[in-house]
Design a protein around this motif. Structure first.
Motif, PDB file in Angstrom:
ATOM      1  N   TYR A 158     -11.526   0.448  -1.371  1.00  0.00           N
ATOM      2  CA  TYR A 158     -12.688   1.140  -1.614  1.00  0.00           C
ATOM      3  C   TYR A 158     -13.190   2.313  -1.044  1.00  0.00           C
ATOM      4  O   TYR A 158     -13.180   2.344   0.209  1.00  0.00           O
ATOM      5  N   PHE A 159     -13.703   2.618  -2.237  1.00  0.00           N
ATOM      6  CA  PHE A 159     -14.491   4.239  -1.642  1.00  0.00           C
ATOM      7  C   PHE A 159     -15.727   4.315  -1.783  1.00  0.00           C
ATOM      8  O   PHE A 159     -16.174   3.722  -2.920  1.00  0.00           O
ATOM      9  N   CYS A 160     -16.322   4.464  -0.588  1.00  0.00           N
ATOM     10  CA  CYS A 160     -18.154   4.321  -1.297  1.00  0.00           C
ATOM     11  C   CYS A 160     -18.375   6.249  -0.943  1.00  0.00           C
ATOM     12  O   CYS A 160     -17.811   7.164  -1.040  1.00  0.00           O
ATOM     13  N   ALA A 161     -19.056   6.296  -2.260  1.00  0.00           N
ATOM     14  CA  ALA A 161     -19.310   8.162  -2.532  1.00  0.00           C
ATOM     15  C   ALA A 161     -21.219   7.611  -3.165  1.00  0.00           C
ATOM     16  O   ALA A 161     -21.715   7.643  -3.038  1.00  0.00           O
ATOM     17  N   PHE A 162     -21.756   8.974  -2.881  1.00  0.00           N
ATOM     18  CA  PHE A 162     -23.299   9.776  -2.441  1.00  0.00           C
ATOM     19  C   PHE A 162     -23.176  10.802  -3.415  1.00  0.00           C
ATOM     20  O   PHE A 162     -22.291  11.821  -3.651  1.00  0.00           O
ATOM     21  N   MET A 163     -24.160  10.699  -4.136  1.00  0.00           N
ATOM     22  CA  MET A 163     -24.942  11.596  -5.440  1.00  0.00           C
ATOM     23  C   MET A 163     -26.231  12.866  -5.127  1.00  0.00           C
ATOM     24  O   MET A 163     -26.823  11.355  -5.079  1.00  0.00           O
ATOM     25  N   LYS A 164     -26.458  13.352  -4.828  1.00  0.00           N
ATOM     26  CA  LYS A 164     -27.776  13.928  -4.614  1.00  0.00           C
ATOM     27  C   LYS A 164     -28.082  14.021  -6.414  1.00  0.00           C
ATOM     28  O   LYS A 164     -27.550  13.820  -7.137  1.00  0.00           O
ATOM     29  N   SER A 165     -29.295  13.277  -6.703  1.00  0.00           N
ATOM     30  CA  SER A 165     -30.199  13.948  -7.237  1.00  0.00           C
ATOM     31  C   SER A 165     -31.573  14.955  -7.870  1.00  0.00           C
ATOM     32  O   SER A 165     -32.095  14.592  -8.959  1.00  0.00           O
ATOM     33  N   THR A 223     -19.138  12.905  -3.074  1.00  0.00           N
ATOM     34  CA  THR A 223     -19.439  12.667  -1.889  1.00  0.00           C
ATOM     35  C   THR A 223     -18.684  11.612  -1.501  1.00  0.00           C
ATOM     36  O   THR A 223     -19.531  10.287  -0.845  1.00  0.00           O
ATOM     37  N   PHE A 224     -17.596  11.913  -0.559  1.00  0.00           N
ATOM     38  CA  PHE A 224     -16.410  10.184  -0.427  1.00  0.00           C
ATOM     39  C   PHE A 224     -16.516  10.023   0.894  1.00  0.00           C
ATOM     40  O   PHE A 224     -16.316  10.847   1.360  1.00  0.00           O
ATOM     41  N   GLY A 225     -16.745   8.827   1.462  1.00  0.00           N
ATOM     42  CA  GLY A 225     -16.123   8.051   2.647  1.00  0.00           C
ATOM     43  C   GLY A 225     -14.599   7.847   3.034  1.00  0.00           C
ATOM     44  O   GLY A 225     -13.590   9.100   1.952  1.00  0.00           O
ATOM     45  N   LYS A 226     -14.030   7.959   3.809  1.00  0.00           N
ATOM     46  CA  LYS A 226     -12.547   7.520   3.555  1.00  0.00           C
ATOM     47  C   LYS A 226     -12.127   6.985   3.367  1.00  0.00           C
ATOM     48  O   LYS A 226     -10.670   6.673   3.119  1.00  0.00           O
ATOM     49  N   THR A 246     -27.539  11.741   4.870  1.00  0.00           N
ATOM     50  CA  THR A 246     -28.537  13.103   4.066  1.00  0.00           C
ATOM     51  C   THR A 246     -29.807  13.024   4.338  1.00  0.00           C
ATOM     52  O   THR A 246     -30.735  12.076   4.719  1.00  0.00           O
ATOM     53  N   SER A 247     -30.906  13.993   4.204  1.00  0.00           N
ATOM     54  CA  SER A 247     -31.671  14.600   4.514  1.00  0.00           C
ATOM     55  C   SER A 247     -32.661  14.191   2.457  1.00  0.00           C
ATOM     56  O   SER A 247     -33.810  14.591   2.527  1.00  0.00           O
ATOM     57  N   GLU A 248     -31.844  13.670   1.891  1.00  0.00           N
ATOM     58  CA  GLU A 248     -31.834  13.947   0.935  1.00  0.00           C
ATOM     59  C   GLU A 248     -33.287  12.400   0.811  1.00  0.00           C
ATOM     60  O   GLU A 248     -32.956  11.587   0.972  1.00  0.00           O
ATOM     61  N   SER A 249     -34.121  12.583  -0.679  1.00  0.00           N
ATOM     62  CA  SER A 249     -34.297  10.893  -0.710  1.00  0.00           C
ATOM     63  C   SER A 249     -34.936  10.769  -2.322  1.00  0.00           C
ATOM     64  O   SER A 249     -34.649   9.223  -2.946  1.00  0.00           O
ATOM     65  N   ASN A 250     -33.812  11.879  -2.612  1.00  0.00           N
ATOM     66  CA  ASN A 250     -33.579  10.640  -4.403  1.00  0.00           C
ATOM     67  C   ASN A 250     -32.252  10.795  -3.940  1.00  0.00           C
ATOM     68  O   ASN A 250     -31.602  12.516  -4.172  1.00  0.00           O
ATOM     69  N   TYR A 251     -31.311   9.955  -4.431  1.00  0.00           N
ATOM     70  CA  TYR A 251     -29.488  10.072  -4.729  1.00  0.00           C
ATOM     71  C   TYR A 251     -29.030   8.627  -5.613  1.00  0.00           C
ATOM     72  O   TYR A 251     -30.020   7.921  -5.621  1.00  0.00           O
ATOM     73  N   TYR A 252     -27.509   8.908  -5.726  1.00  0.00           N
ATOM     74  CA  TYR A 252     -27.177   7.419  -6.389  1.00  0.00           C
ATOM     75  C   TYR A 252     -25.990   7.452  -5.257  1.00  0.00           C
ATOM     76  O   TYR A 252     -25.365   8.227  -4.286  1.00  0.00           O
ATOM     77  N   LEU A 253     -25.680   6.208  -4.792  1.00  0.00           N
ATOM     78  CA  LEU A 253     -24.395   5.362  -4.362  1.00  0.00           C
ATOM     79  C   LEU A 253     -23.664   4.949  -4.777  1.00  0.00           C
ATOM     80  O   LEU A 253     -24.088   4.537  -6.144  1.00  0.00           O
ATOM     81  N   PHE A 254     -22.543   4.646  -4.628  1.00  0.00           N
ATOM     82  CA  PHE A 254     -21.325   4.431  -5.944  1.00  0.00           C
ATOM     83  C   PHE A 254     -19.906   3.245  -4.773  1.00  0.00           C
ATOM     84  O   PHE A 254     -20.033   4.509  -3.539  1.00  0.00           O
ATOM     85  N   TRP A 255     -19.846   2.439  -5.465  1.00  0.00           N
ATOM     86  CA  TRP A 255     -18.575   2.268  -4.805  1.00  0.00           C
ATOM     87  C   TRP A 255     -17.246   2.643  -5.953  1.00  0.00           C
ATOM     88  O   TRP A 255     -17.996   2.070  -6.988  1.00  0.00           O
ATOM     89  N   TYR A 256     -16.612   3.176  -5.481  1.00  0.00           N
ATOM     90  CA  TYR A 256     -14.668   2.720  -6.484  1.00  0.00           C
ATOM     91  C   TYR A 256     -13.836   2.360  -6.085  1.00  0.00           C
ATOM     92  O   TYR A 256     -13.795   2.365  -4.180  1.00  0.00           O
ATOM     93  N   LYS A 257     -13.357   2.047  -7.165  1.00  0.00           N
ATOM     94  CA  LYS A 257     -11.957   0.577  -5.942  1.00  0.00           C
ATOM     95  C   LYS A 257     -11.201   1.848  -6.806  1.00  0.00           C
ATOM     96  O   LYS A 257     -10.669   2.062  -7.498  1.00  0.00           O
ATOM     97  N   GLN A 258     -10.045   1.584  -6.102  1.00  0.00           N
ATOM     98  CA  GLN A 258      -8.542   2.886  -6.139  1.00  0.00           C
ATOM     99  C   GLN A 258      -7.282   1.634  -5.916  1.00  0.00           C
ATOM    100  O   GLN A 258      -6.924   1.755  -4.452  1.00  0.00           O
TER     101      GLN A 258
END
Lengths: 117, 114
Positions: free
Chosen positions: A90-97, A106-109, A27-39
């Motif tokens: 388990y999914f890794c995910a990104f969110m702009k802030s 935005t999720f990984g595979k 990402t080129s963003e400087s501020n964002y959030y990262l998540f791990w989700y379980k399915q």
């Protein structure tokens, strides 16, 4: 555009052991959030852990912790004392802030984790 | 309290038919999202509603896809003239406010187009 990469499609761990799931992002963003989700097989996505990029301290939630390396754009999840109920995708995910940004994820595979008894 | 609910749980349809998928978000959640989960493409964002603002439709794959959210609550995703490549699990999520908050997901609707 943001991309999230989970390069390991599958992992297996013995019950009570520790496992680390890898995630990198771009990402080129400087501020964002990262998540791990379980399915789990039930299909219900459940939040495991959340990290704010401006915080240097790694997030922890009971047996789950992350290793957040902002410069390297890496966000790995460590599961300690693995339990059978941790078996899931388990999914890794990104969110702009940034102000006005779409708060979509935005999720990984994803990675399939199997915990062996 | 109740979580996000979706209906139907499973839907099988024939190619060319229209389908409607429903999402009931958590009460009071102003943001609502639709995602699609398929084997080949993983989890993709489709559309986002925030309060009374115009929806962000940037993820919709074609003009056969549309969605609405009535009264700031229930949302319906409509797929017209379904194609086999539309087969996927459609997930709905809601959250309290925009940035950084946890998105709570529904159990999804598995759509199979024959």
């Amino acid at each position: 555009a943001q991309t999230v990469t989970q390069s390991q499609p599958e992992m297996s761990v013995q019950e009570a052991e520790t496992v680390t799931l890898s995630c990198t992002y771009d990402t080129s963003e400087s501020n964002y959030y990262l998540f791990w989700y379980k399915q789990p097989p039930s299909r219900q996505m459940i939040l495991v852990i959340r990290q704010e990029a401006y915080k240097q301290q790694n997030a922890t939630e009971n047996r789950f912790s992350v290793n957040f390396q902002k410069a390297a754009k890496s966000f790995s999840l460590k599961i300690s004392d693995s339990q059978l109920g941790d078996t899931a995708m388990y999914f890794c995910a990104f969110m702009k802030s940034s102000t006005g940004a779409n708060s979509k994820l935005t999720f990984g595979k994803g990675i399939t984790l199997s915990v062996r008894p | 309290g109740a979580g996000v609910s979706q209906s139907p749980s499973n839907k099988v349809t024939e190619k060319g038919k229209d389908v409607e998928l429903r999402c009931d978000p958590i009460s009071g959640h102003t943001a609502l999202y639709w995602y699609r989960q398929s084997l080949g493409q993983g989890l993709e964002f489709l559309i986002y509603f925030q309060g009374n603002s115009a929806p962000d439709k940037s993820g919709l794959p074609s003009d056969r896809f549309s969605a609405e959210r009535t009264g700031g609550s229930v949302s319906t995703l409509t797929i017209q003239r379904t194609q086999q490549e539309d087969s996927a699990v459609y997930l709905c999520a809601s959250s309290l406010t925009q940035l950084g908050n946890e998105q709570f997901f529904g159990p999804g609707t598995r759509l199979t187009v024959l």
